[in-house]
Design an enzyme around this catalytic site. Structure first.
Site, PDB file in Angstrom:
ATOM      1  N   PRO A  11     -12.720 -18.648 -12.795  1.00  0.00           N
ATOM      2  CA  PRO A  11     -11.295 -18.754 -13.081  1.00  0.00           C
ATOM      3  C   PRO A  11     -10.678 -20.101 -12.733  1.00  0.00           C
ATOM      4  O   PRO A  11     -11.052 -20.728 -11.735  1.00  0.00           O
ATOM      5  CB  PRO A  11     -10.675 -17.644 -12.213  1.00  0.00           C
ATOM      6  CG  PRO A  11     -11.704 -17.304 -11.208  1.00  0.00           C
ATOM      7  CD  PRO A  11     -13.027 -17.589 -11.841  1.00  0.00           C
ATOM      8  N   ASN A  12      -9.760 -20.493 -13.576  1.00  0.00           N
ATOM      9  CA  ASN A  12      -8.941 -21.704 -13.430  1.00  0.00           C
ATOM     10  C   ASN A  12      -9.685 -22.995 -13.763  1.00  0.00           C
ATOM     11  O   ASN A  12      -9.068 -24.057 -13.852  1.00  0.00           O
ATOM     12  CB  ASN A  12      -8.323 -21.797 -12.014  1.00  0.00           C
ATOM     13  CG  ASN A  12      -7.470 -20.587 -11.688  1.00  0.00           C
ATOM     14  OD1 ASN A  12      -6.583 -20.255 -12.464  1.00  0.00           O
ATOM     15  ND2 ASN A  12      -7.745 -19.908 -10.586  1.00  0.00           N
ATOM     16  N   ARG A  19      -5.500 -29.374 -13.309  1.00  0.00           N
ATOM     17  CA  ARG A  19      -5.429 -28.589 -12.082  1.00  0.00           C
ATOM     18  C   ARG A  19      -5.711 -29.464 -10.870  1.00  0.00           C
ATOM     19  O   ARG A  19      -6.831 -29.994 -10.736  1.00  0.00           O
ATOM     20  CB  ARG A  19      -6.487 -27.493 -12.178  1.00  0.00           C
ATOM     21  CG  ARG A  19      -6.633 -26.678 -10.937  1.00  0.00           C
ATOM     22  CD  ARG A  19      -7.886 -25.826 -10.966  1.00  0.00           C
ATOM     23  NE  ARG A  19      -7.923 -25.020  -9.754  1.00  0.00           N
ATOM     24  CZ  ARG A  19      -8.972 -24.362  -9.333  1.00  0.00           C
ATOM     25  NH1 ARG A  19     -10.105 -24.391 -10.025  1.00  0.00           N
ATOM     26  NH2 ARG A  19      -8.918 -23.680  -8.210  1.00  0.00           N
ATOM     27  N   TYR A  24      -9.856 -31.858  -7.838  1.00  0.00           N
ATOM     28  CA  TYR A  24     -10.887 -31.548  -8.837  1.00  0.00           C
ATOM     29  C   TYR A  24     -11.135 -32.669  -9.848  1.00  0.00           C
ATOM     30  O   TYR A  24     -12.026 -32.538 -10.694  1.00  0.00           O
ATOM     31  CB  TYR A  24     -10.508 -30.244  -9.563  1.00  0.00           C
ATOM     32  CG  TYR A  24     -10.462 -29.050  -8.628  1.00  0.00           C
ATOM     33  CD1 TYR A  24     -11.630 -28.560  -8.049  1.00  0.00           C
ATOM     34  CD2 TYR A  24      -9.259 -28.435  -8.292  1.00  0.00           C
ATOM     35  CE1 TYR A  24     -11.600 -27.486  -7.169  1.00  0.00           C
ATOM     36  CE2 TYR A  24      -9.216 -27.355  -7.421  1.00  0.00           C
ATOM     37  CZ  TYR A  24     -10.394 -26.890  -6.855  1.00  0.00           C
ATOM     38  OH  TYR A  24     -10.358 -25.828  -5.985  1.00  0.00           O
ATOM     39  N   ASN A  75     -20.522 -22.166 -11.294  1.00  0.00           N
ATOM     40  CA  ASN A  75     -19.395 -22.433 -10.405  1.00  0.00           C
ATOM     41  C   ASN A  75     -18.488 -21.211 -10.511  1.00  0.00           C
ATOM     42  O   ASN A  75     -17.677 -21.119 -11.439  1.00  0.00           O
ATOM     43  CB  ASN A  75     -18.653 -23.698 -10.808  1.00  0.00           C
ATOM     44  CG  ASN A  75     -17.511 -24.003  -9.843  1.00  0.00           C
ATOM     45  OD1 ASN A  75     -17.151 -23.167  -9.015  1.00  0.00           O
ATOM     46  ND2 ASN A  75     -16.941 -25.195  -9.952  1.00  0.00           N
ATOM     47  N   ALA A  78     -12.991 -19.186  -7.489  1.00  0.00           N
ATOM     48  CA  ALA A  78     -12.496 -18.332  -6.399  1.00  0.00           C
ATOM     49  C   ALA A  78     -13.358 -17.086  -6.196  1.00  0.00           C
ATOM     50  O   ALA A  78     -13.428 -16.552  -5.081  1.00  0.00           O
ATOM     51  CB  ALA A  78     -11.053 -17.939  -6.676  1.00  0.00           C
ATOM     52  N   GLU A  99     -25.760 -23.007  -7.511  1.00  0.00           N
ATOM     53  CA  GLU A  99     -24.311 -22.852  -7.300  1.00  0.00           C
ATOM     54  C   GLU A  99     -23.698 -24.246  -7.165  1.00  0.00           C
ATOM     55  O   GLU A  99     -24.211 -25.080  -6.405  1.00  0.00           O
ATOM     56  CB  GLU A  99     -24.107 -22.037  -6.010  1.00  0.00           C
ATOM     57  CG  GLU A  99     -22.677 -21.828  -5.593  1.00  0.00           C
ATOM     58  CD  GLU A  99     -22.588 -21.018  -4.285  1.00  0.00           C
ATOM     59  OE1 GLU A  99     -23.614 -20.455  -3.828  1.00  0.00           O
ATOM     60  OE2 GLU A  99     -21.477 -20.980  -3.726  1.00  0.00           O
ATOM     61  N   HIS A 101     -20.012 -26.445  -6.600  1.00  0.00           N
ATOM     62  CA  HIS A 101     -18.576 -26.555  -6.336  1.00  0.00           C
ATOM     63  C   HIS A 101     -18.188 -28.018  -6.469  1.00  0.00           C
ATOM     64  O   HIS A 101     -18.855 -28.895  -5.888  1.00  0.00           O
ATOM     65  CB  HIS A 101     -18.217 -26.033  -4.945  1.00  0.00           C
ATOM     66  CG  HIS A 101     -18.577 -24.595  -4.796  1.00  0.00           C
ATOM     67  ND1 HIS A 101     -17.846 -23.608  -5.414  1.00  0.00           N
ATOM     68  CD2 HIS A 101     -19.613 -23.994  -4.187  1.00  0.00           C
ATOM     69  CE1 HIS A 101     -18.423 -22.446  -5.169  1.00  0.00           C
ATOM     70  NE2 HIS A 101     -19.498 -22.659  -4.431  1.00  0.00           N
ATOM     71  N   ARG A 108     -12.529 -27.566   3.499  1.00  0.00           N
ATOM     72  CA  ARG A 108     -11.251 -26.972   3.080  1.00  0.00           C
ATOM     73  C   ARG A 108     -10.949 -25.714   3.910  1.00  0.00           C
ATOM     74  O   ARG A 108     -11.520 -25.523   4.978  1.00  0.00           O
ATOM     75  CB  ARG A 108     -11.318 -26.699   1.569  1.00  0.00           C
ATOM     76  CG  ARG A 108     -11.536 -27.989   0.768  1.00  0.00           C
ATOM     77  CD  ARG A 108     -11.572 -27.723  -0.720  1.00  0.00           C
ATOM     78  NE  ARG A 108     -10.283 -27.240  -1.205  1.00  0.00           N
ATOM     79  CZ  ARG A 108     -10.102 -26.693  -2.406  1.00  0.00           C
ATOM     80  NH1 ARG A 108     -11.139 -26.578  -3.235  1.00  0.00           N
ATOM     81  NH2 ARG A 108      -8.908 -26.286  -2.788  1.00  0.00           N
TER      82      ARG A 108
HETATM   83  C1  DQA Z   1     -14.350 -24.443  -6.476  1.00  0.00           C
HETATM   84  C2  DQA Z   1     -13.953 -24.156  -5.023  1.00  0.00           C
HETATM   85  C3  DQA Z   1     -13.322 -22.776  -4.894  1.00  0.00           C
HETATM   86  O1  DQA Z   1     -12.968 -22.513  -3.540  1.00  0.00           O
HETATM   87  C4  DQA Z   1     -12.051 -22.704  -5.738  1.00  0.00           C
HETATM   88  O2  DQA Z   1     -11.488 -21.422  -5.674  1.00  0.00           O
HETATM   89  C5  DQA Z   1     -12.290 -23.133  -7.150  1.00  0.00           C
HETATM   90  C6  DQA Z   1     -13.165 -24.260  -7.429  1.00  0.00           C
HETATM   91  C7  DQA Z   1     -14.863 -25.883  -6.671  1.00  0.00           C
HETATM   92  O3  DQA Z   1     -15.441 -26.134  -7.709  1.00  0.00           O
HETATM   93  O4  DQA Z   1     -14.674 -26.731  -5.802  1.00  0.00           O
HETATM   94  O5  DQA Z   1     -11.664 -22.615  -8.071  1.00  0.00           O
HETATM   95  O6  DQA Z   1     -15.390 -23.561  -6.848  1.00  0.00           O
END
Ligand code: DQA
Length: 151
Positions: A11-12, A19, A24, A75, A78, A99, A101, A108
């Site tokens: 998501p997002n 964003r 990011y 990825n 959240a 995985e 990020h 964080r």
């Molecule tokens: C994320 C880190 C997560 O904590 C966050 O909720 C994201 C992006 C990252 O790519 O740094 O949406 O996965």
């Protein structure tokens, strides 16, 4: 199937570029997709990128990968920190899982320090920005071909 890699985004991440760019970066998901497809071609991988804002959509994509992909780069955004359903789906996938990020989640908020997906992931890349997807592709290419490209 043998060389097909699914890159799954949670998501997002469809709003990358807009964003929180200070966290990011400025690149969009479309930029990352084009970059990963091109790098995949160089590495002999057939790369497909998917994104969903819904937990079940990601679970469905992992189920699909069981039949169609040799490896998964994910990825989960959240859902990393909350989703047993995504972990359970990944546990039914046989190939390598990496995985990614974009941000350095361990620098964080504390709720970002725990990952359900890390219980299954063969490798975790965090804090390398969107370059993390490229690093993951290099690593998954080595895992799939059984060679360590770093020599
Ligand atoms: C994320 C880190 C997560 O904590 C966050 O909720 C994201 C992006 C990252 O790519 O740094 O949406 O996965």
């Amino acid at each position: 199937m043998r060389n097909r890699i699914h890159i799954l985004n949670g998501p997002n991440l469809n709003l990358l570029g807009k964003r929180e760019p200070e966290i990011y970066g400025a690149r969009t998901l479309a930029d990352i997709e084009a970059d990963c497809i091109a790098l995949g071609r160089d590495l002999g991988l057939d790369v497909a990128l998917f994104q969903s804002n819904h937990e079940g959509g990601i679970v469905d994509q992992i189920h699909d990968a069981r039949e169609t992909a040799a490896g998964i780069i994910i990825n989960p955004a959240a859902y990393t920190h909350t989703s047993v359903a995504i972990l359970d789906a990944l546990n039914m996938f046989d190939g390598p899982v990496i995985e990614v990020h974009i941000s350095q989640v361990h620098k964080r908020e504390s709720f970002r320090h725990h990952s359900y997906v890390s219980l299954r992931a063969d490798a975790v890349i965090a804090g390398c920005g969107t370059q993390g997807y490229r690093l993951a592709l290099h690593r998954i290419a080595s895992l799939i071909t059984g060679t360590d490209v770093t020599g």
